[in-house]
Design a protein around this motif. Sequence first.
Motif, PDB file in Angstrom:
ATOM      1  N   TRP A 179      80.563  38.309  -6.173  1.00 56.67           N
ATOM      2  CA  TRP A 179      80.153  38.694  -4.859  1.00 56.67           C
ATOM      3  C   TRP A 179      79.867  40.163  -4.631  1.00 56.67           C
ATOM      4  N   ILE A 180      80.037  41.126  -5.653  1.00 51.27           N
ATOM      5  CA  ILE A 180      80.006  42.527  -5.548  1.00 51.27           C
ATOM      6  C   ILE A 180      78.468  42.651  -5.047  1.00 51.27           C
ATOM      7  N   LYS A 181      77.606  42.134  -5.997  1.00 49.55           N
ATOM      8  CA  LYS A 181      76.007  42.429  -5.625  1.00 49.55           C
ATOM      9  C   LYS A 181      75.588  41.986  -4.085  1.00 49.55           C
ATOM     10  N   PRO A 182      75.950  40.552  -4.022  1.00 52.08           N
ATOM     11  CA  PRO A 182      75.796  40.230  -2.401  1.00 52.08           C
ATOM     12  C   PRO A 182      76.167  41.141  -1.290  1.00 52.08           C
ATOM     13  N   GLY A 183      77.436  41.477  -1.786  1.00 48.18           N
ATOM     14  CA  GLY A 183      78.133  42.429  -0.664  1.00 48.18           C
ATOM     15  C   GLY A 183      77.527  43.878  -0.715  1.00 48.18           C
ATOM     16  N   LEU A 184      77.069  44.215  -1.843  1.00 42.65           N
ATOM     17  CA  LEU A 184      76.111  45.407  -1.705  1.00 42.65           C
ATOM     18  C   LEU A 184      74.852  45.343  -0.922  1.00 42.65           C
ATOM     19  N   VAL A 185      74.299  44.230  -1.036  1.00 39.13           N
ATOM     20  CA  VAL A 185      73.142  43.873  -0.241  1.00 39.13           C
ATOM     21  C   VAL A 185      73.190  43.910   1.246  1.00 39.13           C
ATOM     22  N   VAL A 186      74.172  43.087   1.580  1.00 38.41           N
ATOM     23  CA  VAL A 186      74.923  43.289   3.066  1.00 38.41           C
ATOM     24  C   VAL A 186      74.828  44.598   3.474  1.00 38.41           C
TER      25      VAL A 186
END
Lengths: 326, 438
Positions: A179-186
């Motif tokens: 979930w780190i990359k989706p979190g960064l996108v958010v």
Amino acid sequence: MVVGERGGRAEGAVVVGRARRARRGAVTVSGREARAGWLFLLPWVIGFVAFTAGPMLFSLWLSLTHYDMLKPPTFVGLDNYREALVDERVGTALWNTVFFTVLHVPAQIVLALGLASLLRRAGRGSGFFRTVLYLPVMTPPVALAAMFLLLLNGQHGAVNGFLGWFGFQGPNWTTDPVWIKPGLVVMSLWTVGSTAVLYLAALTRVPVERYEAARLDGASPWRQFWHVTLPGISGTVYFTAVVNTIASLQVFTEAYAMFFGARAKQSAEGDAALFYVIHLFQEAFGSLRMGYASALAWGLFVVIAVITAVQVRLSRRYVHYEGERS
Amino acid sequence: MRGLLVTSVLVTTALVVSGCGGLGSDDSGALVTMGFGLPDEHATARVAVFRAANPGVDLRISEGAFDEQQFLSAVAAGDPPDLVYAERRKLGGYAARGAVQSLDACVREHGVDLGRFREAALRQVTYEGRVYGLPEFSSVRLMIVNNPVVRAAGLDPAALSTSDWAGMGALADRLKKVDDGRVERIGFDPKVPEFLPLWAKANGAELIGPDARLDDPRVVEAVRHTTDLVARQGGWASFKASRDTFDQFGANNQYVTGQLAAMPMDSWYINTLATNSPDADVTIMPFTDREGRVLTESGGQAWAIPKGARHPDLACRFLVTMTDTQTWVTAATARRDALTKAGRPYGGTFTADRVADERIFREVFDPKGNPILERGVPVVLSLQDEAFALPPSPAASELVRAWEGAVNRVLVGQQSPREAMAQAQREAERALKRVSGR
């Protein structure tokens, strides 16, 4: 007649002389203007040569060497490029970077376009909302990273608290590698205001008559958007797609501040946030491998150039510029 | 037109000149430091001692944390500061790369007794038999246990031990509080990857040294043990997310809120706890190896003189003064007085100078009845001379990166401990080969 002829010749000679002088004068004026123009450009040219072109060429040379900043560089040919091709971390970093870009760029464009469309209808309050929308862009990236570490915390963060109201158990955005990359996108959508403002400007330039004509033809709001709005702002969409893609491929500051800190060591979340420029930075300033890092930088330059070339090619088919013959 | 030309020439010249402003080296004769700040009396009082003894010296403290890139770039450009203040473990690498000067002559000239420095600290600044830095502060690693939480689980805080690895899992299970994927309390935080050298040493293995290997079975076992502890307390993602919510430097820290039962920690944290939550009920005790022997790791900073420093003699005088026993006592006194004025206790100053510490804790120490300090400080003092330190290595940064990366890969489930440490060993070998050969 003779006199007249003479006089005519004389007058002709005077006219020709004036024209020549005028031409000479014009040439002289345009030459002076050109010189002045170049002189005005000179600070930029000096800056470009000294701080952009020069370092780029130097880095090209460094990419063919081993250089640890303390001993002189030693020439090694293409060794650094060969190593980059088999470096597992380069593959991981490239994958992470492309994954982030593929999520970030469309999300940024869609959200910005949605917000710009809403803003356009805001009427008298649009100035206020425009300012509010743009204000987050002013947040320093490191402060943004620190703030989102708290907001996205999987155990006690506000984002998961919000999701909890609707019965969802949010993920560990900042610690679960999935979930780190989706979190960064958010997090990256925090600065959507800069793109939205560009779209707002583009939307106001779409002629109203086209909407009227479309409505007369019975076009639904969605068809108006698809056939009138989107072609009308396609140049801006294309520009933002290219710029956001290039920026995404160079993502660094927020991810580094969130997951790597100032220690230039390993992220506690494994390689999930290891983006290409972070890997490059670690090689350069963590391991002092300036030659290898330069090779990585040129690798990224090539990747960006190829992707941009593809975008330019696609733009010929999908981008419409006002005043151009279709 | 002529006016236009003149204007463009003037504007261009002004821009170029203004753009170049600030460049160029400092030829003023100032003594310049890097990596050192003036946050409290420990720094200001010692600098004042130097200034008083050297009134003619223009000392310029460039405040800010040490930045390796900035330092090495300055050395490479032939424009280094006169002094650099950095972590001791980095100095070996700088010495091997020729970025800092040997202090042997400096030490001889000023008659510095190296015997008063703690062995572990001195070892960290000595590379191939030569001293490259003078040690400053000294911290050790020890256990801090949350008494109410441990007692509530029916256990005796003083009986908690890191020796019985087989029993530590059950201990963590008993102390943890994990509810539906949410980690409400960490039972035992092994503090990996940062504390891996301590856990490996507890299992009889070194991470740096001529015979050290990162894929040593004892290191692999230490990695397995510590990462298993994390896995059974909610898994790394939830465990780390919970740890990230600790208000470590605040009054509502993890010991006060009950978010943590026990963990090994650096000794400086005792002062933090004592200041921010003086009523926190904690037990401070040594970390022990698998045989039950006391074990701790030392760390801290050191002063060094970069290669190409313009004023090496003055720099030598400065670092000798800053690490002098009497200077430390003066600084400790100033610190205590300032804290007393603010109505706060003084928990002592832990230096790498054994003689200075003896005097500070005999003459200056003033805990004002603070229970954390009264119980914790004697433990720290007892550990100082028992500490080991990672020896200097020309590839220290790369080695740390290799093993920390390996532990992280295990924590997130990417690799098994054996695979991860095998990869770390390969990376370490490549790094050592790079810095020593090519």
